[in-house]
Structure formats: structure tokens, C-alpha cells
Design a protein around this motif. Structure first.
Motif, PDB file in Angstrom:
ATOM      1  N   ILE A   1       0.581  -1.282  -0.067  1.00 49.50           N
ATOM      2  CA  ILE A   1      -0.207   0.297  -0.069  1.00 49.50           C
ATOM      3  C   ILE A   1       0.874   1.162  -0.081  1.00 49.50           C
ATOM      4  O   ILE A   1       0.372   2.111  -0.601  1.00 49.50           O
ATOM      5  CB  ILE A   1      -0.697  -0.299   1.311  1.00 49.50           C
ATOM      6  CG1 ILE A   1      -2.088  -1.174   1.345  1.00 49.50           C
ATOM      7  CG2 ILE A   1      -1.049   1.202   1.431  1.00 49.50           C
ATOM      8  CD1 ILE A   1      -2.462  -1.584   2.001  1.00 49.50           C
ATOM      9  N   LEU A   2       1.790   0.749   0.742  1.00 50.90           N
ATOM     10  CA  LEU A   2       2.899   2.614   0.794  1.00 50.90           C
ATOM     11  C   LEU A   2       3.768   2.473  -0.265  1.00 50.90           C
ATOM     12  O   LEU A   2       3.916   3.948  -0.966  1.00 50.90           O
ATOM     13  CB  LEU A   2       3.957   2.497   1.741  1.00 50.90           C
ATOM     14  CG  LEU A   2       3.227   2.237   3.258  1.00 50.90           C
ATOM     15  CD1 LEU A   2       4.401   1.499   4.398  1.00 50.90           C
ATOM     16  CD2 LEU A   2       2.906   3.360   3.958  1.00 50.90           C
ATOM     17  N   ARG A   3       4.168   1.564  -1.298  1.00 51.86           N
ATOM     18  CA  ARG A   3       4.159   1.612  -2.621  1.00 51.86           C
ATOM     19  C   ARG A   3       3.208   2.314  -3.289  1.00 51.86           C
ATOM     20  O   ARG A   3       3.570   2.917  -4.781  1.00 51.86           O
ATOM     21  CB  ARG A   3       5.042   0.251  -3.077  1.00 51.86           C
ATOM     22  CG  ARG A   3       6.717   0.510  -2.410  1.00 51.86           C
ATOM     23  CD  ARG A   3       6.817  -1.350  -2.825  1.00 51.86           C
ATOM     24  NE  ARG A   3       8.447  -1.522  -1.572  1.00 51.86           N
ATOM     25  CZ  ARG A   3       9.266  -0.853  -1.447  1.00 51.86           C
ATOM     26  NH1 ARG A   3       9.442   0.122  -2.644  1.00 51.86           N
ATOM     27  NH2 ARG A   3      10.573  -0.936  -1.629  1.00 51.86           N
ATOM     28  N   GLU A   4       2.046   2.096  -3.494  1.00 51.70           N
ATOM     29  CA  GLU A   4       0.841   2.639  -4.386  1.00 51.70           C
ATOM     30  C   GLU A   4       1.076   3.853  -3.828  1.00 51.70           C
ATOM     31  O   GLU A   4       1.099   4.548  -5.087  1.00 51.70           O
ATOM     32  CB  GLU A   4      -0.288   1.715  -3.913  1.00 51.70           C
ATOM     33  CG  GLU A   4      -0.389   0.029  -4.516  1.00 51.70           C
ATOM     34  CD  GLU A   4      -1.526  -0.047  -4.352  1.00 51.70           C
ATOM     35  OE1 GLU A   4      -2.263   0.802  -3.811  1.00 51.70           O
ATOM     36  OE2 GLU A   4      -1.717  -0.595  -3.624  1.00 51.70           O
ATOM     37  N   TYR A   5       1.904   4.279  -2.882  1.00 50.44           N
ATOM     38  CA  TYR A   5       1.097   5.854  -2.935  1.00 50.44           C
ATOM     39  C   TYR A   5       2.972   6.775  -2.814  1.00 50.44           C
ATOM     40  O   TYR A   5       3.299   8.095  -2.624  1.00 50.44           O
ATOM     41  CB  TYR A   5       0.571   5.831  -1.277  1.00 50.44           C
ATOM     42  CG  TYR A   5      -0.538   6.089  -1.012  1.00 50.44           C
ATOM     43  CD1 TYR A   5      -1.469   6.933  -1.377  1.00 50.44           C
ATOM     44  CD2 TYR A   5      -1.394   4.862  -0.623  1.00 50.44           C
ATOM     45  CE1 TYR A   5      -2.838   6.780  -1.123  1.00 50.44           C
ATOM     46  CE2 TYR A   5      -2.916   4.669  -1.280  1.00 50.44           C
ATOM     47  CZ  TYR A   5      -3.589   5.491  -0.868  1.00 50.44           C
ATOM     48  OH  TYR A   5      -4.322   5.518  -0.554  1.00 50.44           O
ATOM     49  N   ASN A   6       4.062   5.413  -3.115  1.00 54.73           N
ATOM     50  CA  ASN A   6       4.889   6.283  -3.564  1.00 54.73           C
ATOM     51  C   ASN A   6       5.424   6.631  -2.469  1.00 54.73           C
ATOM     52  O   ASN A   6       6.720   7.751  -2.495  1.00 54.73           O
ATOM     53  CB  ASN A   6       4.915   7.549  -4.898  1.00 54.73           C
ATOM     54  CG  ASN A   6       5.805   7.472  -5.077  1.00 54.73           C
ATOM     55  OD1 ASN A   6       7.205   6.188  -5.812  1.00 54.73           O
ATOM     56  ND2 ASN A   6       6.583   8.784  -6.079  1.00 54.73           N
ATOM     57  N   VAL A   7       5.874   6.212  -1.582  1.00 57.65           N
ATOM     58  CA  VAL A   7       6.379   6.289  -0.247  1.00 57.65           C
ATOM     59  C   VAL A   7       7.730   5.904   0.354  1.00 57.65           C
ATOM     60  O   VAL A   7       7.891   4.376  -0.733  1.00 57.65           O
ATOM     61  CB  VAL A   7       5.740   6.159   0.946  1.00 57.65           C
ATOM     62  CG1 VAL A   7       6.702   6.595   2.440  1.00 57.65           C
ATOM     63  CG2 VAL A   7       4.461   6.628   0.930  1.00 57.65           C
ATOM     64  N   PRO A   8       8.704   6.509  -0.288  1.00 63.05           N
ATOM     65  CA  PRO A   8      10.251   6.571  -0.386  1.00 63.05           C
ATOM     66  C   PRO A   8      10.357   5.422   0.994  1.00 63.05           C
ATOM     67  O   PRO A   8      10.276   6.208   2.089  1.00 63.05           O
ATOM     68  CB  PRO A   8      10.853   7.840  -0.207  1.00 63.05           C
ATOM     69  CG  PRO A   8       9.851   9.179  -0.503  1.00 63.05           C
ATOM     70  CD  PRO A   8       8.351   8.294  -0.436  1.00 63.05           C
ATOM     71  N   LEU A   9      11.254   4.452   1.155  1.00 63.42           N
ATOM     72  CA  LEU A   9      10.902   3.334   2.273  1.00 63.42           C
ATOM     73  C   LEU A   9      12.413   3.541   2.256  1.00 63.42           C
ATOM     74  O   LEU A   9      13.133   2.548   0.737  1.00 63.42           O
ATOM     75  CB  LEU A   9      10.334   2.178   1.889  1.00 63.42           C
ATOM     76  CG  LEU A   9       8.624   2.401   1.672  1.00 63.42           C
ATOM     77  CD1 LEU A   9       7.954   1.071   1.568  1.00 63.42           C
ATOM     78  CD2 LEU A   9       8.124   2.880   2.916  1.00 63.42           C
ATOM     79  N   LEU A  10      13.035   3.723   3.542  1.00 61.69           N
ATOM     80  CA  LEU A  10      13.837   3.290   3.838  1.00 61.69           C
ATOM     81  C   LEU A  10      14.458   1.461   4.919  1.00 61.69           C
ATOM     82  O   LEU A  10      13.338   1.007   4.961  1.00 61.69           O
ATOM     83  CB  LEU A  10      14.860   3.815   4.718  1.00 61.69           C
ATOM     84  CG  LEU A  10      14.809   5.497   4.366  1.00 61.69           C
ATOM     85  CD1 LEU A  10      14.690   6.481   5.587  1.00 61.69           C
ATOM     86  CD2 LEU A  10      15.282   5.936   3.356  1.00 61.69           C
ATOM     87  N   ASP A  11      15.648   0.503   4.714  1.00 65.00           N
ATOM     88  CA  ASP A  11      15.714  -0.480   5.038  1.00 65.00           C
ATOM     89  C   ASP A  11      16.269   0.289   6.264  1.00 65.00           C
ATOM     90  O   ASP A  11      16.572   1.150   6.899  1.00 65.00           O
ATOM     91  CB  ASP A  11      16.439  -0.707   3.684  1.00 65.00           C
ATOM     92  CG  ASP A  11      18.197  -0.047   3.445  1.00 65.00           C
ATOM     93  OD1 ASP A  11      18.456   0.030   4.226  1.00 65.00           O
ATOM     94  OD2 ASP A  11      18.470  -0.680   2.470  1.00 65.00           O
ATOM     95  N   GLU A  12      17.346  -1.214   6.838  1.00 66.40           N
ATOM     96  CA  GLU A  12      17.858  -0.933   7.976  1.00 66.40           C
ATOM     97  C   GLU A  12      18.618   0.252   8.482  1.00 66.40           C
ATOM     98  O   GLU A  12      19.381   0.527   9.297  1.00 66.40           O
ATOM     99  CB  GLU A  12      17.926  -2.190   8.717  1.00 66.40           C
ATOM    100  CG  GLU A  12      16.277  -3.344   9.194  1.00 66.40           C
ATOM    101  CD  GLU A  12      16.871  -4.068   9.891  1.00 66.40           C
ATOM    102  OE1 GLU A  12      18.093  -4.967   9.849  1.00 66.40           O
ATOM    103  OE2 GLU A  12      15.998  -4.757  10.260  1.00 66.40           O
ATOM    104  N   SER A  13      19.741  -0.060   7.393  1.00 63.11           N
ATOM    105  CA  SER A  13      20.800   0.491   7.039  1.00 63.11           C
ATOM    106  C   SER A  13      20.313   2.091   6.553  1.00 63.11           C
ATOM    107  O   SER A  13      21.797   3.177   6.437  1.00 63.11           O
ATOM    108  CB  SER A  13      21.767   0.340   5.969  1.00 63.11           C
ATOM    109  OG  SER A  13      21.558  -0.983   5.982  1.00 63.11           O
ATOM    110  N   GLY A  14      19.244   2.788   6.430  1.00 62.57           N
ATOM    111  CA  GLY A  14      18.813   3.817   5.888  1.00 62.57           C
ATOM    112  C   GLY A  14      18.993   3.748   4.213  1.00 62.57           C
ATOM    113  O   GLY A  14      19.230   5.371   4.087  1.00 62.57           O
ATOM    114  N   ASN A  15      19.474   3.148   3.931  1.00 60.86           N
ATOM    115  CA  ASN A  15      18.529   3.227   2.496  1.00 60.86           C
ATOM    116  C   ASN A  15      17.495   2.531   1.651  1.00 60.86           C
ATOM    117  O   ASN A  15      17.565   2.963   2.574  1.00 60.86           O
ATOM    118  CB  ASN A  15      20.230   2.452   1.623  1.00 60.86           C
ATOM    119  CG  ASN A  15      21.646   2.361   2.506  1.00 60.86           C
ATOM    120  OD1 ASN A  15      21.981   3.528   2.296  1.00 60.86           O
ATOM    121  ND2 ASN A  15      21.795   1.433   2.466  1.00 60.86           N
TER     122      ASN A  15
END
Length: 294
Positions: free
Chosen positions: A277-291
Motif C-alpha cells: 500500500i505504501l508503495r502505491e502511494y510512492n512513499v520513499p521507504l528506507l531499509d535498516e541501513s537507511g538506504n
């Protein structure tokens, strides 16, 4: 916002305002277990009536979508309680209760992890602030935040960057001596029709500013929504003295242990669907390393 402290008005703008958080005494931990143990007749989020991409009363935000998902799994209808997300939002929603009446809502769908005005769940996403600018207007060489400060003195003098006041963006520009390029917008606005994406959808898209720095979910959503110009989004990395990335959780009332367990389990069981759902709204998501997560 934790140095700066994330507070509920910043969850509307998520612009990182340095605002005072209310410090609660022992009363915030007084038992509400009786309410938590009762059978619930509805899934009742506390929402802002006009705050895309997060939520609105029409059900168009990603918080609305996640609430619908949880409600279906619990076999309950969704019953929103809408109140503008300004100062004292928690007091007027999650903690609002008149004598002889029930609370108006039971969960805030987005709060900073560790937020002290609610009991927070496990985080369900991590994002960061972003720099947004139109393509073909002299900023295309910027691929990271540090590239901004490599612009020529002439390009810098002409640049106007829209930011929310008292935010990580303002702190960042001041730290690098770029305060003259900043055009501050008030984080708190008395107009209930005002929404944080205006800085991108209106002023940036109409050429009133050259770039904007906003919370990632806002930037990602409005970069896709704007049609009259092609916009670029550059995620910003935290650096000493300036924190750009934050984990976001959900918030329930202190003392409602069983309800918190239910929500934590819903988050764990549905993380893949939530991320979708977050990706459908184009939310920039970070992984555990901050990337940026792939």
C-alpha cells in the motif's frame, strides 16, 4: 520529532517542527484495560479530515487503506473520528472522553516510534525527508543532498527553496549557510482546508519556488500527482546535527495492553500488504541501513 521532536502537528506535515511535547504524569498510565478487554463494535481510527496522502474523510489515504485492511481481518466496520491534526490532536481525539461516554476513537494510524503522547506499536515503515524540484530547470545534476551545496554561487543566489519552519530542512539549510535560499512556510495553519502537499502541488508546480524539502510520503505522493511539470525527488540522508529519517508506528491509549497486542499482531501479519500500500502511494521507504529499500 526527537531533536527536533516529532509531534502531532508534524505528523500532519511531518515537517519535523521543534514543538514542545506534553509531558504526562502517572495519570497517563492509569488503567483503561476494561475498555481494551471489551468486544469492539468497530475499528475506530483518529484521522485528519484532509491530509493526503495519509488520510481524509473520503478514505483516499494510505492510513485509510490500512485501517480498511485491519478492520476486514477483525470482522469490524471502520468508524473514523476526524479532527484537524493541529496542536492537542491527541487530547481532542484518542484521549477525548466526556463523562458517561466512550472515547471517540481508539488508534492513531501514524505516530513517530516512541512518541510520548501515545503507547506506540512496533514501527511499520521508515522514511526520510526529500528534496523535490522540476526537471530541466538547472538542478538536474543534484543526485544527493550534498550535491545541492555544490551549485555555483550564481545558481545559488537565484534559488528559492520552500521549507516548513522549525523543521529538519530549516536546520539543514542554516547549518550549511543557505538560510537566504529558504522560503519558510508555517507548520501550523488555522485554515482547515490547508494541506501540507500544497507546497509541492501548488507553489512548486506553479514556479513560485524552485525546490521544496518535505517529509518523504508527502513528496512521493505529490510528485506523482502533479501533472503540469515533471518533478524529481531526491531522498536526504541524516547527518550530524540534522536527522531526516524517522520510523513510524501506530499509537493507542496508555494502559490498553490487549488492544496494543492486537494491533502489533495485525502489523506483523500484514507487513507485506502494508508495504505494498505504501508503495502505491510512492512513499520513499528506507531499509535498516537507511538506504532506499528495493
Amino acid at each position: 520529532m526527537a531533536a527536533p521532536l516529532l509531534t502531532m502537528p508534524t505528523l500532519r506535515c511531518l515537517s519535523g517542527a521543534v514543538l514542545l511535547a506534553t509531558v504526562f504524569g502517572a495519570l497517563q498510565f492509569e488503567s483503561t484495560d476494561a475498555r481494551a478487554d471489551e468486544a469492539r463494535a468497530a475499528f475506530r481510527p483518529c484521522i485528519d479530515p484532509s491530509n493526503l496522502p495519509f488520510a481524509n474523510t473520503q478514505g483516499d489515504g494510505f492510513e485509510n487503506r490500512i485501517a480498511d485492511l485491519f478492520a476486514r481481518q477483525l470482522g469490524l466496520p471502520v468508524q473514523n473520528y476526524a479532527f484537524p491534526q493541529r496542536m492537542n490532536f491527541i487530547r481532542n481525539t484518542l484521549r477525548y472522553k466526556l463523562p458517561g461516554e466512550d472515547f471517540r476513537c481508539d488508534i492513531v494510524m501514524s505516530v513517530p516510534a516512541g512518541y510520548d503522547q501515545t503507547w506506540t506499536t512496533v514501527p511499520y515503515y521508515r522514511s526520510t525527508y526529500v528534496l523535490v524540484f522540476p526537471k530541466g530547470k538547472g538542478l538536474d545534476q543534484i543526485k544527493t543532498g550534498t550535491d545541492l551545496f555544490e551549485l555555483s554561487p550564481d545558481a545559488r543566489r537565484k534559488l528559492v527553496i520552500g521549507i516548513y519552519d522549525r523543521s529538519p530542512a530549516s536546520m539543514w539549510l542554516v547549518k550549511h549557510g543557505w538560510e537566504q535560499q529558504a522560503k519558510p512556510y508555517p507548520i501550523l495553519n488555522a485554515d482547515p482546508e490547508q494541506y501540507p502537499g500544497e507546497i509541492v502541488e501548488k507553489d512548486l508546480a506553479q514556479g513560485k519556488i524552485d525546490a521544496a524539502i518535505v517529509w518523504g510520503p508527502i513528496g512521493g505522493y505529490y510528485v506523482k500527482r502533479v501533472r503540469n511539470v515533471d518533478l524529481t525527488l531526491v531522498p536526504l540522508k541524516s547527518e550530524p546535527g540534522v536527522k531526516f529519517d524517522y520510523e513510524i508506528a501506530m499509537g493507542v491509549r496508555y494502559g490498553e495492553l490487549e488492544w496494543k497486542k492486537v494491533v502489533d499482531k495485525l502489523l506483523a501479519d500484514n507487513q507485506a500488504a502494508i508495504t505494498g500500500i505504501l508503495r502505491e502511494y510512492n512513499v520513499p521507504l528506507l531499509d535498516e541501513s537507511g538506504n532506499l529499500a528495493k
